[in-house]
Design a protein around this motif. Structure first.
Motif, PDB file in Angstrom:
ATOM      1  N   UNK A  99      -4.852  60.649  61.103  1.00 25.01           N
ATOM      2  CA  UNK A  99      -5.320  61.045  59.778  1.00 25.01           C
ATOM      3  C   UNK A  99      -6.311  62.138  59.987  1.00 25.01           C
ATOM      4  N   UNK A 100      -6.278  63.326  59.374  1.00 26.27           N
ATOM      5  CA  UNK A 100      -7.308  64.290  59.093  1.00 26.27           C
ATOM      6  C   UNK A 100      -7.692  64.382  57.891  1.00 26.27           C
ATOM      7  N   UNK A 101      -8.863  63.685  57.316  1.00 24.28           N
ATOM      8  CA  UNK A 101      -9.203  63.638  56.097  1.00 24.28           C
ATOM      9  C   UNK A 101     -10.528  62.944  55.858  1.00 24.28           C
ATOM     10  N   UNK A 102     -11.562  64.071  56.400  1.00 27.50           N
ATOM     11  CA  UNK A 102     -12.771  64.195  56.395  1.00 27.50           C
ATOM     12  C   UNK A 102     -13.543  62.559  56.788  1.00 27.50           C
ATOM     13  N   UNK A 103     -12.670  62.299  57.751  1.00 30.55           N
ATOM     14  CA  UNK A 103     -13.141  60.918  58.459  1.00 30.55           C
ATOM     15  C   UNK A 103     -14.308  60.950  59.269  1.00 30.55           C
ATOM     16  N   UNK A 104     -15.458  59.930  58.728  1.00 27.31           N
ATOM     17  CA  UNK A 104     -16.611  59.798  59.694  1.00 27.31           C
ATOM     18  C   UNK A 104     -16.428  58.710  60.433  1.00 27.31           C
ATOM     19  N   UNK A 105     -17.101  58.828  61.526  1.00 26.97           N
ATOM     20  CA  UNK A 105     -17.204  57.559  62.649  1.00 26.97           C
ATOM     21  C   UNK A 105     -18.180  56.538  62.389  1.00 26.97           C
ATOM     22  N   UNK A 106     -17.730  55.254  62.120  1.00 27.88           N
ATOM     23  CA  UNK A 106     -18.730  54.360  62.034  1.00 27.88           C
ATOM     24  C   UNK A 106     -18.295  53.011  62.819  1.00 27.88           C
ATOM     25  N   UNK A 107     -19.280  51.978  62.984  1.00 28.45           N
ATOM     26  CA  UNK A 107     -18.948  50.640  63.769  1.00 28.45           C
ATOM     27  C   UNK A 107     -17.604  50.145  63.097  1.00 28.45           C
ATOM     28  N   UNK A 108     -17.759  49.640  61.717  1.00 28.38           N
ATOM     29  CA  UNK A 108     -16.559  49.321  61.102  1.00 28.38           C
ATOM     30  C   UNK A 108     -15.365  49.636  61.295  1.00 28.38           C
ATOM     31  N   UNK A 109     -15.414  51.067  61.115  1.00 25.38           N
ATOM     32  CA  UNK A 109     -13.865  51.803  61.426  1.00 25.38           C
ATOM     33  C   UNK A 109     -13.682  51.634  62.872  1.00 25.38           C
ATOM     34  N   UNK A 110     -14.580  51.878  63.850  1.00 19.24           N
ATOM     35  CA  UNK A 110     -14.189  51.854  65.075  1.00 19.24           C
ATOM     36  C   UNK A 110     -13.765  50.380  65.584  1.00 19.24           C
ATOM     37  N   UNK A 111     -13.857  49.220  64.796  1.00 26.28           N
ATOM     38  CA  UNK A 111     -13.028  48.095  65.097  1.00 26.28           C
ATOM     39  C   UNK A 111     -11.572  48.215  64.887  1.00 26.28           C
ATOM     40  N   UNK A 112     -10.971  48.955  64.126  1.00 27.04           N
ATOM     41  CA  UNK A 112      -9.642  48.951  63.509  1.00 27.04           C
ATOM     42  C   UNK A 112      -8.828  50.297  63.841  1.00 27.04           C
ATOM     43  N   UNK A 113      -9.559  51.212  64.132  1.00 24.74           N
ATOM     44  CA  UNK A 113      -8.748  52.445  64.267  1.00 24.74           C
ATOM     45  C   UNK A 113      -9.557  53.256  65.641  1.00 24.74           C
ATOM     46  N   UNK A 114      -9.187  54.182  66.108  1.00 23.91           N
ATOM     47  CA  UNK A 114      -9.987  55.022  67.502  1.00 23.91           C
ATOM     48  C   UNK A 114     -10.010  56.266  66.740  1.00 23.91           C
ATOM     49  N   UNK A 115     -10.936  57.165  67.587  1.00 20.72           N
ATOM     50  CA  UNK A 115     -11.406  58.562  66.901  1.00 20.72           C
ATOM     51  C   UNK A 115     -11.269  59.383  68.234  1.00 20.72           C
ATOM     52  N   UNK A 116     -10.897  60.906  67.914  1.00 24.62           N
ATOM     53  CA  UNK A 116     -11.023  61.876  68.733  1.00 24.62           C
ATOM     54  C   UNK A 116     -12.258  62.436  68.837  1.00 24.62           C
TER      55      UNK A 116
END
Length: 265
Positions: A99-116
């Motif tokens: 997913x490349x869609x202005x995606x910011x990183x936060x604790x809730x999202x880190x629980x369900x996906x990973x980030x580069x």
């Protein structure tokens, strides 16, 4: 009780099926390399990151980043249009590889996906006509500035700008943008996405990015467990950061270089 041959056969088949599923879940990179195709979710209604141009083709910074990753991986790019609401579910259900869609990183999202690593900034800034000299916050002295009521832009700008700034407060971003477009204020403080839409719809304004108010980076989203794919994308991002590609892309679409973006572990 001793299991029958049929029970053993069924148990082995089930184990093989589960093992194959687990292996498949880890093999997104291998699948991309085998099929020479990569599916990447991008926005198509969120300029300047992703939107449909006059030629009806997707363009923008996120689209350019998707194209760069596909090119570096030697894969054909399949762009999948997404919204803020469905972009993470698309990744979780393996409808897309990234997913490349202005995606910011936060604790809730880190629980369900990973980030580069981060690939681009997302920010709030000061925008004004090109002819207006605004090189520092001091240059906003006496200027009328359109803001949305209660917005972070006003709160942050008040901390760093001169006391003589004149904030004109409107009900929301749409109203503050309309006021600036109509010439009711000299300057507008808003997000880069709102400014991108404003400039796309009103090229006659000659508006441009002037000053940074607050920065928050964008990351590429990767499904949990896809460590090999994440490592490969990180490798591509680091190379693009080193050779100036990220800065050039950001300058083209956002009006400023990408700058010093954070790296993930």
């Amino acid at each position: 009780m001793t299991p029958t041959r049929r029970q053993l056969t069924l148990a082995l088949a089930a184990a093989a099926l589960l093992g194959g599923t687990a292996a498949h879940a880890q093999n997104a990179l291998e699948k991309i390399q085998q099929t020479k195709t990569i599916k990447i979710a991008v926005p198509t209604d969120y300029p300047p990151y992703g939107f449909v141009g006059l030629d009806l083709k997707p363009q923008g910074l996120d689209v350019a980043m998707a194209e760069l990753i596909a090119q570096q991986m030697g894969a054909k790019l399949q762009m999948v249009p997404v919204t803020s609401a469905n972009r993470i579910p698309y990744l979780q259900t393996k409808q897309v590889d990234l997913v490349i869609s202005t995606l910011g990183k936060n604790p809730d999202r880190l629980k369900v996906i990973d980030f580069t690593h981060a690939y681009a900034p997302f920010f709030q800034g000061v925008y004004a006509p090109k002819a207006m000299q605004v090189k520092s916050f001091d240059d906003l002295a006496g200027k009328t500035i359109a803001v949305a009521k209660g917005a972070m832009e006003e709160q942050e700008l008040a901390k760093v700008g001169p006391a003589s700034m004149q904030f004109k407060r409107y009900e929301d971003q749409a109203a503050s943008t309309a006021a600036f477009v109509a010439g009711q204020t000299q300057v507008i403080a808003t997000s880069v996405s709102n400014a991108g839409l404003m400039m796309q719809k009103n090229p006659q304004l000659g508006a441009e990015y002037k000053l940074l108010i607050k920065d928050s980076p964008n990351f590429v989203g990767v499904a949990k467990g896809e460590d090999a794919l994440r490592a490969k994308v990180n490798e591509i991002i680091l190379a693009a950061k080193k050779d100036g590609t990220l800065d050039a892309m950001s300058k083209k679409w956002l009006g400023r270089p990408a700058g010093d973006l954070p790296l993930t572990e």
